[in-house]
Design a protein around this motif. Structure first.
Motif, PDB file in Angstrom:
ATOM      1  N   SER A 148     -11.409  -6.135  -3.037  1.00 26.98           N
ATOM      2  CA  SER A 148     -11.431  -4.729  -2.793  1.00 26.98           C
ATOM      3  C   SER A 148     -12.670  -4.385  -2.013  1.00 26.98           C
ATOM      4  CB  SER A 148     -11.414  -3.827  -4.111  1.00 26.98           C
ATOM      5  OG  SER A 148     -10.120  -4.013  -4.711  1.00 26.98           O
ATOM      6  N   THR A 188       0.793  -1.221   0.096  1.00 27.76           N
ATOM      7  CA  THR A 188      -0.060  -0.127  -0.120  1.00 27.76           C
ATOM      8  C   THR A 188       0.810   1.165  -0.005  1.00 27.76           C
ATOM      9  OG1 THR A 188      -0.043   0.338   2.441  1.00 27.76           O
ATOM     10  CG2 THR A 188      -1.582  -1.442   1.347  1.00 27.76           C
ATOM     11  N   SER A 189       0.349   2.296   0.176  1.00 28.60           N
ATOM     12  CA  SER A 189       1.259   3.792   0.130  1.00 28.60           C
ATOM     13  C   SER A 189       2.034   3.909   1.557  1.00 28.60           C
ATOM     14  CB  SER A 189       0.089   4.864   0.122  1.00 28.60           C
ATOM     15  OG  SER A 189      -0.717   5.027   1.251  1.00 28.60           O
ATOM     16  N   GLY A 249      -9.999  -0.143   1.403  1.00 29.15           N
ATOM     17  CA  GLY A 249      -8.949  -1.140   1.305  1.00 29.15           C
ATOM     18  C   GLY A 249      -9.222  -2.402   0.751  1.00 29.15           C
ATOM     19  N   ARG A 250      -8.429  -3.338   1.224  1.00 29.73           N
ATOM     20  CA  ARG A 250      -8.431  -4.809   0.485  1.00 29.73           C
ATOM     21  C   ARG A 250      -8.318  -5.830   1.568  1.00 29.73           C
ATOM     22  NH1 ARG A 250      -3.671  -3.911  -3.489  1.00 29.73           N
ATOM     23  NH2 ARG A 250      -3.185  -2.223  -2.014  1.00 29.73           N
ATOM     24  N   PRO A 268      -5.769  -1.208   4.995  1.00 34.44           N
ATOM     25  CA  PRO A 268      -6.244  -0.106   4.520  1.00 34.44           C
ATOM     26  C   PRO A 268      -5.410   0.397   3.404  1.00 34.44           C
ATOM     27  CG  PRO A 268      -4.956   0.341   6.523  1.00 34.44           C
ATOM     28  CD  PRO A 268      -5.029  -1.207   6.361  1.00 34.44           C
ATOM     29  N   ASP A 269      -5.880   1.005   2.371  1.00 36.87           N
ATOM     30  CA  ASP A 269      -5.108   1.732   1.360  1.00 36.87           C
ATOM     31  C   ASP A 269      -4.198   2.874   1.864  1.00 36.87           C
ATOM     32  OD1 ASP A 269      -6.130   0.052  -0.558  1.00 36.87           O
ATOM     33  OD2 ASP A 269      -8.004   1.430  -0.980  1.00 36.87           O
ATOM     34  N   LYS A 270      -4.865   3.763   2.908  1.00 39.33           N
ATOM     35  CA  LYS A 270      -4.128   4.432   3.618  1.00 39.33           C
ATOM     36  C   LYS A 270      -3.970   4.340   5.015  1.00 39.33           C
ATOM     37  CE  LYS A 270      -5.266   8.415   0.301  1.00 39.33           C
ATOM     38  NZ  LYS A 270      -5.986   9.572   0.322  1.00 39.33           N
TER      39      LYS A 270
END
Length: 535
Positions: free
Chosen positions: A139, A78-79, A143-144, A161-163
């Motif tokens: 997805s 992720t980021s 998030g995933r 989470p994506d972030k």
């Protein structure tokens, strides 16, 4: 025992202890405990899943291994994080921060082919389950989901989470199988470069270093024993973040913390296990991030903000924790105005020196006055030399000497207070530089790219040692001239070697402290007017 002999005794004792410890580690290194289960040799030499703990009566036997390769890994990025799981048991075997810092040790050898570290066994392994096939990634909002499943109906789900860096875990096992949230490795190399393991409760942190549990203590020859895992709790974790460039890592700026739905079960051989409830379900939240007060304070379950203060307790500011936290509050306040941590440390030094200015001025004046009184003091001591070790005469001499000091308004112990006040500040600043994530990799100027690391060219320690010599040469002193010269060189040399391996931010502070001290000494001596001596 005079001062010279005392210094020689202390230095010789330290050298003997260091030499003994080095020799014992070199010639009698601790033997690693062999793994419980030896895996078959494969083309890929990476370690396999950890040894199988003994299942509880409530759980079923481990099913036969499916088609999944025990060495197979799955990675999701992720980021903020890079997460790697072992497919066979769903253990999280590596976490990588967005700047590339690995959280956990991996198998590594030195240039001579000797093993430096081994893979960490993994967080959250399903030790009584073997998953089949590839994990399924779907997805969801924000998030995933990463889902591991077995033919026995066990299901392990991670919501990534994506972030952000808080992962949610859900575990379902109709058979009542458990999860090993935090393992107890069988080999010290599995936790190479790691710091502490800890559990948390409302009273505070229960922590112990991995090495204290897995290695005989230095004083084992007088009965000292290895420590054990802290008491079980629903909140537990470990220091994380492996500094691959450091030979002897002292600071850990990251943490992996579980906040489980139930109190874990502590097992001396396995670590901490989480068992499902009567319906076969369990859950936990996993913090994978820096040890920052704001971030840790926000890691609490919805509706339970008080838990945030519990997680903040893992910040270790050392013995002088309150002083260190106060210094950091001041330093952070300065940094909001001057957005450079190096210059903020310089300004913090000015603040501390300013607060101690009256005391340091008084100390310098006391030393100048002591220099004026020295001839009369020596004359008084000479008068009693003929009595040798006669304690009654020595007491009489001390009484007469103190009366002499009193008549001249001099307190021989008055100069000690500023030095005593400096000690908590010094150790607190050292702890703060090793504990505060904000100062990690914080640049200053020129070659100083990381104030939490040592000066790569030793410029600051050398300048600090030179400044100590200059300050001592300027400061009036009494006593034997030969010993004074020896101490004037010996102490700065010892401090230079000592500071060579400390964070450059600490060297910067001490260098500025000395430079301001030199200026203050010069100003005091320039304005001082000699006082008459009353005999």
């Amino acid at each position: 025992m005079n001062n010279r002999n005392m210094v020689i005794f202390v230095v010789a004792s330290i050298l003997m202890l260091v030499g003994y410890n080095y020799a014992m580690n070199k010639f009698y290194p601790p033997k690693p405990v062999p793994p419980v289960v030896k895996m078959a040799q494969t083309a890929n030499p990476a370690p396999a899943a950890p040894a199988m703990p003994v299942p509880s009566a409530a759980t079923a036997a481990i099913p036969a291994a499916g088609a999944v390769d025990p060495q197979a890994r799955f990675t999701l990025k992720t980021s903020a994080l890079g997460l790697t799981w072992r497919k066979q048991d769903g253990a999280l075997v590596q976490v990588e921060w967005k700047d590339g810092t690995p959280f956990l040790p991996e198998a590594r050898k030195d240039k001579d082919g000797h093993e430096v570290s081994l893979d960490f066994p993994g967080l959250g392994s399903a030790f009584q389950t073997r998953f089949e096939g590839e994990p399924v990634v779907t997805s969801v909002e924000g998030g995933r989901n990463v889902v591991f499943t077995s033919t026995q109906g066990d299901r392990l789900t991670y919501l990534v989470p994506d972030k952000g860096h808080v992962v949610e875990m859900r575990w379902s096992s109709p058979r009542g199988a458990g999860l090993n949230l935090l393992p107890m490795p069988s080999n010290l190399l599995n936790v190479h470069s790691l710091g502490r393991v800890f559990t948390l409760d409302a009273k505070g942190v229960n922590d112990v270093a991995w090495t204290d549990m897995m290695k005989d203590p230095f004083f084992s020859f007088v009965g000292a024993k290895r420590k054990v895992l802290p008491p079980a709790s629903s909140k537990l974790g470990m220091d994380a973040g492996v500094d691959l460039s450091s030979k002897g890592q002292r600071a850990w700026y990251f943490a992996a913390i579980w906040d489980a739905s139930a109190t874990t079960v502590r097992d001396a051989a396995q670590g901490y296990n989480l068992l499902p409830d009567a319906s076969g379900n369990a859950s936990a939240r996993l913090y994978l991030g820096p040890k920052q007060a704001e971030e840790l304070g926000a890691f609490h379950a919805p509706g339970r903000p008080a838990d945030g203060k519990i997680f903040q307790k893992i910040l270790d500011f050392g013995f002088f924790g309150l002083v260190a936290q106060l210094l950091f509050l001041i330093l952070r306040g300065i940094h909001q105005v001057v957005p450079n941590w190096g210059w903020s440390i310089v300004l913090l030094t000015l603040v501390i020196r300013g607060a101690l200015w009256p005391l340091n001025t008084k100390t310098t004046v006391q030393m100048i006055r002591m220099k004026e009184l020295e001839p009369h003091q020596k004359a008084l001591q000479s008068k009693y030399e003929k009595f040798g070790n006669d304690m009654a005469k020595k007491a009489e001499m001390q009484k007469e000497l103190m009366a002499f000091y009193k008549k001249n308004g001099h307190n021989p112990m008055g100069g000690c207070l500023p030095m005593v006040l400096q000690m908590p500040v010094f150790f607190a600043l050292w702890s703060m530089l090793n504990a505060v994530y904000e100062l990690r990799h914080a640049p200053f100027a020129f070659w100083l790219k990381d104030l939490s690391a040592q000066d790569p060219f030793y410029v600051l320690p050398i300048l600090m040692g030179v400044s100590m010599i200059v300050q001592q040469a300027m400061t009036p002193s009494v006593g034997d001239p030969t010993q004074r010269k020896m101490m004037m060189v010996m102490m700065p040399v010892m401090f230079t070697f000592f500071f060579a391996s400390t964070p450059s931010g600490l060297c910067l502070y001490y260098l500025m402290f000395n430079l301001i001290g030199i200026l203050q000494t010069w100003l005091v001596m320039r304005s001082y007017k000699p006082q008459p001596v009353v005999v």
